[in-house]
Design an enzyme around this catalytic site. Structure first.
Site, PDB file in Angstrom:
ATOM      1  N   HIS A   1      26.470   1.255   2.264  1.00 21.15           N
ATOM      2  CA  HIS A   1      26.433  -0.194   2.474  1.00 21.15           C
ATOM      3  C   HIS A   1      26.362  -0.565   3.960  1.00 21.15           C
ATOM      4  CE1 HIS A   1      30.972   0.183   2.742  1.00 21.15           C
ATOM      5  NE2 HIS A   1      30.777  -0.706   3.697  1.00 21.15           N
TER       6      HIS A   1
ATOM      7  N   ASP B   1      27.947   5.366  -2.631  1.00 26.45           N
ATOM      8  CA  ASP B   1      28.066   4.628  -1.376  1.00 26.45           C
ATOM      9  C   ASP B   1      28.118   5.569  -0.174  1.00 26.45           C
ATOM     10  OD1 ASP B   1      28.134   2.456   0.287  1.00 26.45           O
ATOM     11  OD2 ASP B   1      30.296   2.088   0.060  1.00 26.45           O
TER      12      ASP B   1
ATOM     13  N   SER C   1      34.041   0.936   8.051  1.00 24.77           N
ATOM     14  CA  SER C   1      33.346   1.619   6.964  1.00 24.77           C
ATOM     15  C   SER C   1      32.522   2.779   7.479  1.00 24.77           C
ATOM     16  CB  SER C   1      32.424   0.654   6.219  1.00 24.77           C
ATOM     17  OG  SER C   1      33.032   0.167   5.063  1.00 24.77           O
TER      18      SER C   1
END
Length: 500
Positions: free
Chosen positions: A143, A173, A247
């Protein structure tokens, strides 16, 4: 595979931790600088993971040089006088915000919008990553880079490089990047996430909000968290501070090994509140290796919508327990349709191995190789049968249907249920009225639902549905299982005959 559940409840929001998004009409000269990098030969220190050291400085000194900042750009062409939908409906991040924040943004107030103007609007997003190969191979979250037209990596020493996308996988992901630094780079090595226990100390490294490489520490709060975001949800929950921009950064154990990839946060306001989630390294290692080799991963696909087996559903179907996955709907022209799987079936095993829950089935199927021949154990009509299925490769599609406005023609007073004919002519019975104090409403039926079957048998009219429900009550069962279509989605609702 799909399950019908939500993780945005009671004004809380689940957010991908990683993308600190900035709307800009030009390229910012962002200073993404960190401290001096160590040499490529520096190796993680050999510390015991059984106990935490008095200081984390040695662990950080060994691993921090291998942590990078990942900056992505998405260019948009917008006609003069039109609003650029960077954060609104139709924007590249619309699905992200709707999936993880519902109707609310990550911060109070309206979503920011880009200024009006002509072509050349640019969105820039920021995340983290870590180097696993001295040749410049880097791991991050999918993402962080999904949809990017340009990817830039900033090393710990401040040097910037253009990155090439080697491979990505949305279901897990995960993504792999590659840069050419012209020299060997410091790396981190994979650890063993399976040995982690609640209470074990961990360190998170990343670049929150673009302020520079930042170290936070905490403990493993829980294992096996399911955020209902896909078949591979098996997150490590930690209380180490994780924020937007983290992230893709590594979660480190006390031996200096990567045991997770920081991915998401759970927060009422978009910021850290001590509830963060990381992808386990034992899941990520195989995926990353496949992405490096092939650039993508083919996941198995069955083509069914599934839901948990509750005790009321088990009672209605004559099942002894609540294990398995109830098939709420079968997508047309899919492996499940070709194999003869039916709505109302309960998948209780695969190749002789028990299926504990919908999540278990989703994971088993996703791990299968497309084209492989498998055997499913199905509970149907009060007995277990075996069904052969050839696993497919692809994504399910859904067809939305309008919700009709109806009035009741058949009533079942004991359940508080009023039924009417489906004005679309497809058959079944539309729920026209509900008594909120009676079992049908309490069990979860909504006005406008279309009841298409009762106890695994299709029913075509309100009279048929009402008669089948009454027959189920006379049979002595404690509940009746209704097959329901709601806003184009198939599901099952077990309605008890008594609320005692």
């Amino acid at each position: 595979m799909a399950t019908q559940s939500s993780v945005t409840r009671r004004h809380r929001a689940l957010a991908l931790a990683g993308i600190a998004i900035v709307a800009i009409p030009f390229v910012l000269g962002t200073a993404l600088r960190a401290t001096h990098a160590h040499s490529a030969e520096l190796q993680p220190v050999a510390l015991s993971s059984a106990t935490a050291p008095a200081t984390l400085a040695d662990v950080v000194a060994a691993d921090k040089p291998a942590v990078v900042t990942v900056t992505t750009r998405i260019e948009q062409t917008v006609a003069d006088g039109q609003q650029s939908p960077q954060f609104g409906p139709g924007s590249p991040f619309d699905e992200f915000f709707r999936q993880f924040f519902g109707q609310n943004g990550p911060m109070p107030g309206p979503m920011p919008q880009q200024p009006r103007g002509g072509a050349g609007q640019v969105a820039e997003a920021l995340g983290s990553g870590f180097v696993i190969g001295s040749d410049g191979t880097i791991v991050t979250n999918n993402h962080v880079i999904d949809g990017a037209t340009d990817i830039k990596v900033t090393l710990d020493d401040g040097k910037e490089y253009k990155a090439v996308l080697v491979g990505q996988d949305a279901k897990t992901d995960l993504a792999v990047l590659k840069i050419d630094a012209g020299k060997p780079l410091p790396t981190v090595s994979w650890g063993d996430s399976d040995v982690l226990r609640p209470g074990d100390p961990v360190v998170a490294i990343g670049n929150p909000f673009g302020i520079g490489t930042t170290v936070t520490s905490g403990v493993v709060s829980a294992r096996g968290r399911d955020l209902h975001n896909g078949p591979y949800d098996d997150f490590i929950q930690v209380d180490a501070a994780i924020n937007h921009g983290n992230s893709g950064g590594p979660l480190i154990d006390m031996a200096g090994h990567v045991v997770g990839i920081n991915t998401a946060i759970y927060s009422p306001n978009g910021g850290n509140v001590g509830v963060g989630f990381a992808i386990p390294s034992d899941e990520a290692k195989g995926v990353v290796a496949a992405l490096v080799k092939d650039g993508s991963i083919a996941h198995g696909y069955l083509g069914v919508k599934i839901q948990p087996v509750t005790q009321d559903i088990a009672d209605a179907l004559g099942l002894k327990g609540t294990n398995g996955a109830l098939v709420a709907g079968v997508e047309p022209n899919t492996p499940s349709a070709s194999a003869g799987i039916q709505a109302g079936d309960v998948i209780v095993s695969m190749n002789g191995t028990d299926v504990a829950a919908p999540r278990d089935l989703s994971r088993k199927v996703a791990d299968l190789k497309p084209g492989s021949a498998e055997k499913l154990g199905i509970w149907r009509g009060g007995q277990q049968i075996d069904v052969a299925v050839t696993i497919g490769d692809g994504n399910a599609s859904s067809v939305a249907s309008a919700q009709p406005a109806v009035t009741g023609e058949q009533t079942i007073p004991d359940l508080g249920l009023g039924l009417a004919a489906d004005p679309s002519g497809k058959g079944g019975a539309v729920v026209g009225s509900l008594d909120p104090q009676k079992p049908a409403a309490i069990a979860g039926l909504n006005e406008g639902d279309i009841i298409e079957g009762v106890n695994q048998k299709p029913e075509m009219t309100p009279q048929d549905v009402a008669s089948a429900i009454r027959d189920a009550a006379k049979s002595g069962r404690s509940s009746v299982l209704l097959q329901v279509e709601r806003n184009g989605q198939q599901m099952f609702v077990a309605v008890p005959f008594s609320m005692g």
